[in-house]
Design an enzyme around this catalytic site. Structure first.
Site, PDB file in Angstrom:
ATOM      1  N   PRO A 192     -22.116  -6.194   0.263  1.00  0.00           N
ATOM      2  CA  PRO A 192     -20.811  -5.671  -0.168  1.00  0.00           C
ATOM      3  C   PRO A 192     -20.846  -4.640  -1.303  1.00  0.00           C
ATOM      4  O   PRO A 192     -19.808  -4.107  -1.668  1.00  0.00           O
ATOM      5  CB  PRO A 192     -20.067  -6.935  -0.622  1.00  0.00           C
ATOM      6  CG  PRO A 192     -21.127  -7.925  -0.928  1.00  0.00           C
ATOM      7  CD  PRO A 192     -22.272  -7.621  -0.026  1.00  0.00           C
ATOM      8  N   HIS A 244      -7.822   5.099  -6.863  1.00  0.00           N
ATOM      9  CA  HIS A 244      -8.794   5.315  -7.927  1.00  0.00           C
ATOM     10  C   HIS A 244      -9.529   6.630  -7.692  1.00  0.00           C
ATOM     11  O   HIS A 244      -9.991   6.900  -6.591  1.00  0.00           O
ATOM     12  CB  HIS A 244      -9.812   4.174  -7.968  1.00  0.00           C
ATOM     13  CG  HIS A 244      -9.257   2.921  -8.572  1.00  0.00           C
ATOM     14  ND1 HIS A 244     -10.026   1.868  -8.954  1.00  0.00           N
ATOM     15  CD2 HIS A 244      -7.984   2.569  -8.877  1.00  0.00           C
ATOM     16  CE1 HIS A 244      -9.273   0.912  -9.465  1.00  0.00           C
ATOM     17  NE2 HIS A 244      -8.022   1.313  -9.412  1.00  0.00           N
ATOM     18  N   LYS A 265     -18.182  -1.323   1.963  1.00  0.00           N
ATOM     19  CA  LYS A 265     -18.096  -0.620   3.250  1.00  0.00           C
ATOM     20  C   LYS A 265     -17.667  -1.480   4.447  1.00  0.00           C
ATOM     21  O   LYS A 265     -17.272  -0.943   5.488  1.00  0.00           O
ATOM     22  CB  LYS A 265     -19.462   0.005   3.600  1.00  0.00           C
ATOM     23  CG  LYS A 265     -19.884   1.111   2.686  1.00  0.00           C
ATOM     24  CD  LYS A 265     -19.137   2.392   2.996  1.00  0.00           C
ATOM     25  CE  LYS A 265     -19.232   3.394   1.877  1.00  0.00           C
ATOM     26  NZ  LYS A 265     -17.987   4.001   1.481  1.00  0.00           N
TER      27      LYS A 265
HETATM   28  P1  FAD Z   1     -13.454 -10.271  10.717  1.00  0.00           P
HETATM   29  O1  FAD Z   1     -12.544  -9.886   9.611  1.00  0.00           O
HETATM   30  O2  FAD Z   1     -14.504 -11.286  10.441  1.00  0.00           O
HETATM   31  O3  FAD Z   1     -12.547 -10.769  11.923  1.00  0.00           O
HETATM   32  C1  FAD Z   1     -13.065 -11.446  13.030  1.00  0.00           C
HETATM   33  C2  FAD Z   1     -12.047 -12.431  13.533  1.00  0.00           C
HETATM   34  O4  FAD Z   1     -12.513 -13.034  14.743  1.00  0.00           O
HETATM   35  C3  FAD Z   1     -11.789 -13.584  12.571  1.00  0.00           C
HETATM   36  O5  FAD Z   1     -10.421 -13.656  12.266  1.00  0.00           O
HETATM   37  C4  FAD Z   1     -12.319 -14.805  13.288  1.00  0.00           C
HETATM   38  O6  FAD Z   1     -11.575 -15.965  12.974  1.00  0.00           O
HETATM   39  C5  FAD Z   1     -12.170 -14.396  14.733  1.00  0.00           C
HETATM   40  N1  FAD Z   1     -13.081 -15.094  15.668  1.00  0.00           N
HETATM   41  C6  FAD Z   1     -14.403 -15.361  15.498  1.00  0.00           C
HETATM   42  N2  FAD Z   1     -14.896 -16.009  16.559  1.00  0.00           N
HETATM   43  C7  FAD Z   1     -13.870 -16.159  17.430  1.00  0.00           C
HETATM   44  C8  FAD Z   1     -13.748 -16.771  18.711  1.00  0.00           C
HETATM   45  N3  FAD Z   1     -14.791 -17.352  19.308  1.00  0.00           N
HETATM   46  N4  FAD Z   1     -12.539 -16.761  19.328  1.00  0.00           N
HETATM   47  C9  FAD Z   1     -11.467 -16.168  18.738  1.00  0.00           C
HETATM   48  N5  FAD Z   1     -11.537 -15.569  17.531  1.00  0.00           N
HETATM   49  C10 FAD Z   1     -12.716 -15.555  16.875  1.00  0.00           C
HETATM   50  N6  FAD Z   1     -16.564  -6.343   2.558  1.00  0.00           N
HETATM   51  C11 FAD Z   1     -16.425  -5.547   1.512  1.00  0.00           C
HETATM   52  O7  FAD Z   1     -16.405  -4.332   1.707  1.00  0.00           O
HETATM   53  N7  FAD Z   1     -16.299  -6.079   0.237  1.00  0.00           N
HETATM   54  C12 FAD Z   1     -16.288  -7.440   0.023  1.00  0.00           C
HETATM   55  O8  FAD Z   1     -16.148  -7.889  -1.112  1.00  0.00           O
HETATM   56  C13 FAD Z   1     -16.436  -8.307   1.110  1.00  0.00           C
HETATM   57  N8  FAD Z   1     -16.432  -9.646   0.942  1.00  0.00           N
HETATM   58  C14 FAD Z   1     -16.606 -10.459   2.046  1.00  0.00           C
HETATM   59  C15 FAD Z   1     -16.640 -11.851   1.897  1.00  0.00           C
HETATM   60  C16 FAD Z   1     -16.854 -12.697   2.999  1.00  0.00           C
HETATM   61  C17 FAD Z   1     -16.903 -14.211   2.825  1.00  0.00           C
HETATM   62  C18 FAD Z   1     -17.031 -12.138   4.285  1.00  0.00           C
HETATM   63  C19 FAD Z   1     -17.283 -13.027   5.496  1.00  0.00           C
HETATM   64  C20 FAD Z   1     -16.965 -10.731   4.430  1.00  0.00           C
HETATM   65  C21 FAD Z   1     -16.762  -9.892   3.321  1.00  0.00           C
HETATM   66  N9  FAD Z   1     -16.714  -8.498   3.443  1.00  0.00           N
HETATM   67  C22 FAD Z   1     -16.571  -7.688   2.388  1.00  0.00           C
HETATM   68  C23 FAD Z   1     -16.810  -7.840   4.705  1.00  0.00           C
HETATM   69  C24 FAD Z   1     -15.445  -7.510   5.291  1.00  0.00           C
HETATM   70  O9  FAD Z   1     -14.524  -8.481   4.920  1.00  0.00           O
HETATM   71  C25 FAD Z   1     -15.660  -7.444   6.796  1.00  0.00           C
HETATM   72  O10 FAD Z   1     -16.545  -6.354   7.024  1.00  0.00           O
HETATM   73  C26 FAD Z   1     -14.407  -7.271   7.626  1.00  0.00           C
HETATM   74  O11 FAD Z   1     -13.656  -8.459   7.603  1.00  0.00           O
HETATM   75  C27 FAD Z   1     -14.778  -6.931   9.072  1.00  0.00           C
HETATM   76  O12 FAD Z   1     -13.662  -6.981   9.898  1.00  0.00           O
HETATM   77  P2  FAD Z   1     -13.796  -7.477  11.399  1.00  0.00           P
HETATM   78  O13 FAD Z   1     -12.421  -7.318  11.958  1.00  0.00           O
HETATM   79  O14 FAD Z   1     -14.930  -6.813  12.053  1.00  0.00           O
HETATM   80  O15 FAD Z   1     -14.213  -9.009  11.310  1.00  0.00           O
HETATM   81  C1  DHB Z   2     -14.400  -5.071  -4.031  1.00  0.00           C
HETATM   82  C2  DHB Z   2     -15.432  -5.573  -3.288  1.00  0.00           C
HETATM   83  C3  DHB Z   2     -16.567  -4.836  -3.137  1.00  0.00           C
HETATM   84  O1  DHB Z   2     -17.593  -5.296  -2.399  1.00  0.00           O
HETATM   85  C4  DHB Z   2     -16.702  -3.591  -3.739  1.00  0.00           C
HETATM   86  O2  DHB Z   2     -17.854  -2.905  -3.597  1.00  0.00           O
HETATM   87  C5  DHB Z   2     -15.660  -3.104  -4.485  1.00  0.00           C
HETATM   88  C6  DHB Z   2     -14.496  -3.845  -4.634  1.00  0.00           C
HETATM   89  C7  DHB Z   2     -13.169  -5.890  -4.190  1.00  0.00           C
HETATM   90  O3  DHB Z   2     -13.127  -6.990  -3.658  1.00  0.00           O
HETATM   91  O4  DHB Z   2     -12.249  -5.419  -4.872  1.00  0.00           O
END
Ligand code: FAD
Ligand code: DHB
Length: 392
Positions: free
Chosen positions: A294, A74, A298
């Site tokens: 969100p 985009h 980011k």
């Molecule tokens: P995570 O993806 O959370 O990965 C962490 C992993 O560690 C998980 O798989 C978990 O199962 C594992 N874990 C936890 N504890 C343990 C343990 N004790 N032992 C072993 N494994 C463990 N960001 C956006 O930009 N836009 C969005 O729309 C958006 N929607 C979201 C919706 C939800 C419900 C959530 C929770 C987050 C959302 N985010 C969004 C944020 C984005 O998804 C996260 O910033 C991203 O997943 C971060 O990646 P990470 O690898 O740091 O953590």
């Molecule tokens: C999406 C999620 C977001 O939080 C955003 O700012 C833009 C797009 C998505 O899920 O596509």
């Protein structure tokens, strides 16, 4: 049972999976411990917006075959205020950078496959319980798997285990300050089998509340609406969701297409961070150390940005016995984290309903929105933060 590796990674989210791939390329052994099953992490619906830096890294890691085919580039975004819509073009404001829409669960599937193809061990359904010895040269992660107790001894522990993980709990409290905002609203997110009604994302303020139109493919739309924190999906029939989205996103001469909804969930909104992400041999990355609301898209991108620093720091330690990048890891990450926190907070306050329509606070919101259309400087500020700053 006892096991050993060089870097013990807790969490197979975007952070843990990219770290393992970067280390493997440098010949540094690692093991990923993941709480959940493979099927669970591959189907967990979350973010969808990838910054250019994130796409570049996935390409660099040779895991972008599907992203290159199915990701949607985009070059601009629509911003709307009570039915008045304007477009912020990225190309001319950011020197040609763009964003890519590709679901987080697709990113996770691709990264898991790349890890397994390269022989990296991911232990699914391994529950990390506690970490010992982070102030020694051989910390251990204690975990349960298949009903048995295990100990993984390593040189370093990477806490990539998200907001609810155990990594952050092992950082001594006196080593960091914690910052937090809990917002008085949440997002109801849906996925629907319907062609997107817009070629680019639409972020909308409306006097009834925020709405966002995003997408996943030519046949799947992703949309969000602001709801109260105590609301539940049961209060939202498909019909009510489409009606509300249509009002909030509406502008003259444009119609929102509706279709069958196949996923509905509510996510609370918070800003959270700590200002130190490491102690001894323990390093945190991604959601384990920070959460952004969100609205700026980011979360996932910040997680991957932390990992670039962590992988370089660990590589420098193993290749050159130089710990300077490990020492500066938190400070190196925090510049970008603070910027993303500010931008996400700015976008959240700009587009959510917090004050009565027509109040002083609300008219300030409108003035900020109008200013984007008047000032190239302000439009550039939004565009460069949204696509992701390259330099920090
Ligand atoms: P995570 O993806 O959370 O990965 C962490 C992993 O560690 C998980 O798989 C978990 O199962 C594992 N874990 C936890 N504890 C343990 C343990 N004790 N032992 C072993 N494994 C463990 N960001 C956006 O930009 N836009 C969005 O729309 C958006 N929607 C979201 C919706 C939800 C419900 C959530 C929770 C987050 C959302 N985010 C969004 C944020 C984005 O998804 C996260 O910033 C991203 O997943 C971060 O990646 P990470 O690898 O740091 O953590
Ligand atoms: C999406 C999620 C977001 O939080 C955003 O700012 C833009 C797009 C998505 O899920 O596509």
């Amino acid at each position: 049972m006892k096991h050993s590796t060089k870097v013990g990674i807790i969490g197979a989210g975007p952070a843990g999976l990219t770290l393992a791939l970067l280390l493997q390329r440098k010949g540094i052994d690692c093991t990923i411990l993941e709480n959940r099953s493979r099927q669970y992490v591959e189907s967990r619906v979350r973010a969808g917006l990838l910054e250019q830096n994130t796409v570049d890294l996935i390409r660099e890691l040779g895991a972008s075959e599907r992203l290159d085919k199915e990701g949607l580039e985009h070059h601009g975004v629509y911003l709307s205020f009570n039915g008045v819509r304007q477009r912020v073009p990225f190309k001319e404001l950011t020197g040609g950078r763009c964003i890519t829409i590709y679901g987080q669960q697709e990113v996770v599937k691709d990264l898991i496959q790349a890890n397994l193809d390269r022989g990296i061990e991911i232990v699914f359904e391994a529950h990390a319980k506690h970490i010992e010895g982070i102030e020694t040269d051989n910390p251990s992660i204690f975990y349960q798997h298949n009903g048995e107790e295990h100990e993984l001894t390593c040189d370093f522990v990477a806490g990539c285990d998200g907001y609810h993980g155990i990594g952050r709990q092992h950082l001594p409290k006196e080593t960091y300050n914690e910052f937090r905002i809990e917002y008085p609203f949440s997002w109801l997110g849906i996925l629907a089998n319907v062609a997107p009604s817009s070629d680019e994302l639409i972020y909308a303020y409306h006097e009834r509340g925020f709405a966002l139109h995003s997408l996943r493919s030519e046949t799947v739309s992703r949309l969000y609406i602001q709801v109260d924190n105590d609301d539940t999906v049961d209060n939202w029939s498909d019909e009510k969701i489409w009606e509300e989205l249509s009002i909030r996103l509406g502008t003259e001469g444009w119609n929102l297409q509706s279709g069958p909804i196949f996923e509905k969930s509510i996510t609370p909104m918070r800003s959270f961070m700590i200002d130190n992400m490491q102690h001894g041999r323990l390093f945190l990355a991604g959601d384990a150390a920070h959460i952004v609301p969100p609205t700026g898209g980011k979360g996932l991108n910040l997680a991957v940005a932390d990992i670039r620093f962590l992988a370089s720091a660990l590589t420098n330690w193993y290749e050159n016995q130089d710990d300077s990048l490990l020492q500066s890891y938190s400070q190196d990450c925090l510049r970008r984290i603070w910027r993303a926190q500010d931008f996400s907070n700015f976008m959240t306050y700009l587009f959510h309903k917090q004050a009565p329509h027509g109040s002083f606070e609300n008219l300030l919101q409108k003035s900020k929105f109008d200013y984007i259309g008047i000032s190239k400087a302000q439009a550039t500020t939004i565009a460069e933060n949204y696509v992701g700053l390259k330099e920090i």
